[in-house]
Design a protein around this motif. Structure first.
Motif, PDB file in Angstrom:
ATOM      1  N   PHE A   4       0.832  -1.203   0.000  1.00 18.98           N
ATOM      2  CA  PHE A   4       0.000   0.000   0.000  1.00 18.98           C
ATOM      3  C   PHE A   4       0.866   1.253   0.000  1.00 18.98           C
ATOM      4  N   PHE A   5       1.885   1.282   0.851  1.00 19.00           N
ATOM      5  CA  PHE A   5       2.769   2.449   0.914  1.00 19.00           C
ATOM      6  C   PHE A   5       3.615   2.597  -0.336  1.00 19.00           C
ATOM      7  N   GLU A   6       3.991   1.498  -0.965  1.00 18.11           N
ATOM      8  CA  GLU A   6       4.723   1.579  -2.225  1.00 18.11           C
ATOM      9  C   GLU A   6       3.853   2.190  -3.320  1.00 18.11           C
ATOM     10  N   LEU A   7       2.606   1.755  -3.381  1.00 16.84           N
ATOM     11  CA  LEU A   7       1.688   2.317  -4.382  1.00 16.84           C
ATOM     12  C   LEU A   7       1.374   3.781  -4.088  1.00 16.84           C
ATOM     13  N   ALA A   8       1.198   4.113  -2.823  1.00 15.45           N
ATOM     14  CA  ALA A   8       0.941   5.509  -2.449  1.00 15.45           C
ATOM     15  C   ALA A   8       2.128   6.390  -2.814  1.00 15.45           C
ATOM     16  N   ALA A  13       4.219  10.625  -6.181  1.00 14.58           N
ATOM     17  CA  ALA A  13       5.308  11.066  -7.052  1.00 14.58           C
ATOM     18  C   ALA A  13       4.780  11.529  -8.406  1.00 14.58           C
ATOM     19  N   ILE A  14       3.803  10.814  -8.934  1.00 11.55           N
ATOM     20  CA  ILE A  14       3.206  11.215 -10.217  1.00 11.55           C
ATOM     21  C   ILE A  14       2.465  12.539 -10.077  1.00 11.55           C
ATOM     22  N   ILE A  15       1.749  12.706  -8.987  1.00  9.26           N
ATOM     23  CA  ILE A  15       1.043  13.975  -8.758  1.00  9.26           C
ATOM     24  C   ILE A  15       2.045  15.120  -8.635  1.00  9.26           C
ATOM     25  N   GLY A  63       7.215  15.209  -0.753  1.00  8.98           N
ATOM     26  CA  GLY A  63       7.479  14.846   0.633  1.00  8.98           C
ATOM     27  C   GLY A  63       6.613  13.678   1.090  1.00  8.98           C
ATOM     28  N   LEU A  64       5.340  13.680   0.695  1.00  9.86           N
ATOM     29  CA  LEU A  64       4.467  12.551   1.021  1.00  9.86           C
ATOM     30  C   LEU A  64       4.972  11.265   0.379  1.00  9.86           C
ATOM     31  N   SER A  65       5.440  11.368  -0.849  1.00  9.45           N
ATOM     32  CA  SER A  65       5.990  10.200  -1.528  1.00  9.45           C
ATOM     33  C   SER A  65       7.200   9.665  -0.773  1.00  9.45           C
ATOM     34  N   ALA A  66       8.095  10.542  -0.371  1.00 12.01           N
ATOM     35  CA  ALA A  66       9.282  10.112   0.379  1.00 12.01           C
ATOM     36  C   ALA A  66       8.887   9.495   1.719  1.00 12.01           C
ATOM     37  N   LEU A  67       7.901  10.068   2.375  1.00 11.41           N
ATOM     38  CA  LEU A  67       7.430   9.517   3.639  1.00 11.41           C
ATOM     39  C   LEU A  67       6.858   8.114   3.447  1.00 11.41           C
ATOM     40  N   CYS A  68       6.105   7.920   2.380  1.00 12.65           N
ATOM     41  CA  CYS A  68       5.546   6.587   2.097  1.00 12.65           C
ATOM     42  C   CYS A  68       6.644   5.569   1.817  1.00 12.65           C
ATOM     43  N   VAL A  69       7.672   5.978   1.099  1.00 12.27           N
ATOM     44  CA  VAL A  69       8.803   5.068   0.841  1.00 12.27           C
ATOM     45  C   VAL A  69       9.485   4.714   2.154  1.00 12.27           C
ATOM     46  N   PHE A  70       9.684   5.698   3.005  1.00 12.96           N
ATOM     47  CA  PHE A  70      10.309   5.446   4.301  1.00 12.96           C
ATOM     48  C   PHE A  70       9.486   4.467   5.136  1.00 12.96           C
ATOM     49  N   VAL A  71       8.185   4.683   5.210  1.00 13.35           N
ATOM     50  CA  VAL A  71       7.325   3.786   5.991  1.00 13.35           C
ATOM     51  C   VAL A  71       7.336   2.402   5.360  1.00 13.35           C
TER      52      VAL A  71
END
Length: 78
Positions: A4-8, A13-15, A63-71
């Motif tokens: 889920f976090f990978e897809l998010a 990132a696309i947005i 930043g949200l994308s990076a946070l999702c990758v981190f999680v």
């Protein structure tokens, strides 16, 4: 949950890329010299202000994308 976090991350990132494209796309109007201050309805000022707003949104989504990758990384099970 990791998937889920990978897809998010990919989605955000696309947005972000879309907002950065909108920010950079198009021509800037010519700069007009004013004696005092630049009025709020000046076309160049409005274009720069719009570009800054799009950059702000893009940075937020990045930043949200990076946070999702981190999680995603910290929740992976060995």
């Amino acid at each position: 949950m990791t998937r889920f976090f990978e897809l998010a991350a990919a989605f955000f990132a696309i947005i972000a890329a879309g907002f950065w494209f909108i920010s950079a796309y198009g021509k800037l109007p010519p700069i007009i010299a004013y004696w005092d201050a630049t009025p709020a309805n000046d076309p160049f000022y409005m274009a720069v202000k719009f570009s800054a707003a799009m950059n702000r949104w893009a940075a937020g989504f990045s930043g949200l994308s990076a946070l999702c990758v981190f999680v995603s990384i910290i929740t992976k099970r060995p």
